[in-house]
Design a protein around this motif. Structure first.
Motif, mmCIF file in Angstrom:
data_model
loop_
_atom_site.group_PDB
_atom_site.id
_atom_site.type_symbol
_atom_site.label_atom_id
_atom_site.label_comp_id
_atom_site.label_asym_id
_atom_site.label_seq_id
_atom_site.Cartn_x
_atom_site.Cartn_y
_atom_site.Cartn_z
ATOM 1 N N ARG A 126 68.801 26.861 77.845
ATOM 2 C CA ARG A 126 67.816 26.362 76.879
ATOM 3 C C ARG A 126 66.609 27.291 76.805
ATOM 4 O O ARG A 126 66.087 27.551 75.732
ATOM 5 N N PHE A 127 66.154 27.765 77.961
ATOM 6 C CA PHE A 127 65.010 28.678 77.960
ATOM 7 C C PHE A 127 65.352 29.948 77.192
ATOM 8 O O PHE A 127 64.565 30.423 76.375
ATOM 9 N N THR A 128 66.546 30.492 77.441
ATOM 10 C CA THR A 128 66.959 31.736 76.792
ATOM 11 C C THR A 128 67.131 31.547 75.289
ATOM 12 O O THR A 128 66.795 32.435 74.509
ATOM 13 N N GLU A 129 67.610 30.356 74.867
ATOM 14 C CA GLU A 129 67.845 30.117 73.442
ATOM 15 C C GLU A 129 66.589 29.720 72.685
ATOM 16 O O GLU A 129 66.451 30.043 71.507
ATOM 17 N N ARG A 130 65.672 28.993 73.331
ATOM 18 C CA ARG A 130 64.533 28.412 72.617
ATOM 19 C C ARG A 130 63.217 29.141 72.845
ATOM 20 O O ARG A 130 62.498 29.428 71.901
ATOM 21 N N ALA A 160 56.280 51.132 75.955
ATOM 22 C CA ALA A 160 55.088 51.657 76.627
ATOM 23 C C ALA A 160 53.909 50.701 76.481
ATOM 24 O O ALA A 160 53.135 50.510 77.422
ATOM 25 N N LEU A 161 53.764 50.096 75.305
ATOM 26 C CA LEU A 161 52.648 49.177 75.070
ATOM 27 C C LEU A 161 52.831 47.851 75.812
ATOM 28 O O LEU A 161 51.858 47.265 76.298
ATOM 29 N N LEU A 162 54.071 47.376 75.888
ATOM 30 C CA LEU A 162 54.321 46.099 76.540
ATOM 31 C C LEU A 162 54.273 46.202 78.063
ATOM 32 O O LEU A 162 53.875 45.255 78.732
ATOM 33 N N GLY A 163 54.664 47.315 78.582
ATOM 34 C CA GLY A 163 54.768 47.445 80.032
ATOM 35 C C GLY A 163 56.178 47.093 80.464
ATOM 36 O O GLY A 163 56.892 46.338 79.788
ATOM 37 N N GLU A 164 56.561 47.645 81.605
ATOM 38 C CA GLU A 164 57.950 47.485 82.049
ATOM 39 C C GLU A 164 58.308 46.032 82.366
ATOM 40 O O GLU A 164 59.384 45.572 82.029
ATOM 41 N N GLN A 165 57.391 45.299 83.008
ATOM 42 C CA GLN A 165 57.686 43.917 83.376
ATOM 43 C C GLN A 165 57.922 43.051 82.143
ATOM 44 O O GLN A 165 58.907 42.317 82.056
ATOM 45 N N LEU A 166 57.039 43.130 81.145
ATOM 46 C CA LEU A 166 57.171 42.326 79.933
ATOM 47 C C LEU A 166 58.373 42.768 79.110
ATOM 48 O O LEU A 166 59.103 41.940 78.554
ATOM 49 N N TRP A 167 58.614 44.083 79.025
ATOM 50 C CA TRP A 167 59.757 44.606 78.289
ATOM 51 C C TRP A 167 61.069 44.078 78.883
ATOM 52 O O TRP A 167 61.954 43.624 78.173
ATOM 53 N N THR A 168 61.173 44.106 80.198
ATOM 54 C CA THR A 168 62.377 43.623 80.869
ATOM 55 C C THR A 168 62.532 42.118 80.676
ATOM 56 O O THR A 168 63.634 41.624 80.418
ATOM 57 N N PHE A 169 61.446 41.394 80.810
ATOM 58 C CA PHE A 169 61.492 39.942 80.638
ATOM 59 C C PHE A 169 61.982 39.568 79.247
ATOM 60 O O PHE A 169 62.822 38.677 79.095
ATOM 61 N N LEU A 170 61.470 40.236 78.211
ATOM 62 C CA LEU A 170 61.842 39.906 76.836
ATOM 63 C C LEU A 170 63.235 40.418 76.478
ATOM 64 O O LEU A 170 63.896 39.857 75.607
ATOM 65 N N GLY A 171 63.685 41.473 77.136
ATOM 66 C CA GLY A 171 64.950 42.094 76.764
ATOM 67 C C GLY A 171 66.170 41.548 77.467
ATOM 68 O O GLY A 171 67.283 41.622 76.936
ATOM 69 N N THR A 172 66.005 41.016 78.655
ATOM 70 C CA THR A 172 67.167 40.532 79.402
ATOM 71 C C THR A 172 67.035 39.033 79.641
ATOM 72 O O THR A 172 65.971 38.563 80.033
#
Length: 193
Positions: A126-130, A160-172
């Motif tokens: 649910r978290f991943t979908e919503r 680069a603007l988002l940062g590695e932690q946020l980029w990874t969180f949003l992408g995976t």
């Protein structure tokens, strides 16, 4: 319209809606309905004769009465009109109290996040979908407004603007929904964009 708790709990003082109706209310309603029906039937008969059509009067009367009945039923079943914008109603409110029944854009926005977060509390799917797509949209909008890019249009710059932690969180997709502390850190990173 504001109602106090005393109004809700007072059962002895019933509102006198139907009881106060004058005795001639039903007769007046029937007379008004007959007058409106006669007027509409007359107009329809004149219009039809002007065009050259002849329809039995009972069909026209039945049609007019049916339209009036449908109009009355839909008027009785329709919800009350929404409050007019810009009109302040301070009936029964003390200064400094919050009117929870008012339509507030901030409350709507908070509910737009509160409900999905609460609903997907321990459920990864649910978290991943919503929620994750909403956070991604929020990140893309912040990137677009502040830097003129999105994650899709320029992935390298967005990363680069988002940062590695946020980029990874949003992408995976996460293996588990983030804790409130982790989510607060993610929101703080989003606010830095």
């Amino acid at each position: 319209m504001s109602t106090s708790i005393d109004d809700l709990l007072a059962f002895g003082d019933e509102p006198a809606g139907e009881a106060e109706r004058p005795s001639g209310g039903r007769a007046r309603w029937l007379l008004r309905t007959a007058a409106v029906t006669a007027a509409v039937v007359a107009v329809v008969m004149v219009a039809l004769s002007a065009v050259g059509l002849r329809v039995p009067i009972w069909i026209i009367v039945a049609g007019v009465l049916a339209v009036l009945a449908v109009r009355r039923v839909t008027a009785a079943l329709s919800p009350p009109p929404p409050p007019r914008a810009g009109v302040r109603t301070a009936v029964g409110e003390e200064p400094g109290t919050w009117n929870w029944s008012s339509r507030d854009a901030l409350r709507t926005a908070i509910n737009g996040w509160e409900r999905p977060l609460d609903w997907c509390g321990g459920n990864r799917e649910r978290f991943t979908e919503r929620v994750l797509p909403r956070l991604g949209e929020l990140a893309d909008e912040r990137l677009r407004q502040r830097h003129g890019v999105t994650r899709e249009s320029d992935p390298a710059r967005a990363r680069a603007l988002l940062g590695e932690q946020l980029w990874t969180f949003l992408g995976t997709p996460a293996r588990r929904p983030p804790s409130p502390r982790d989510l607060a850190a993610i929101v703080a990173e989003l606010e830095k964009i």
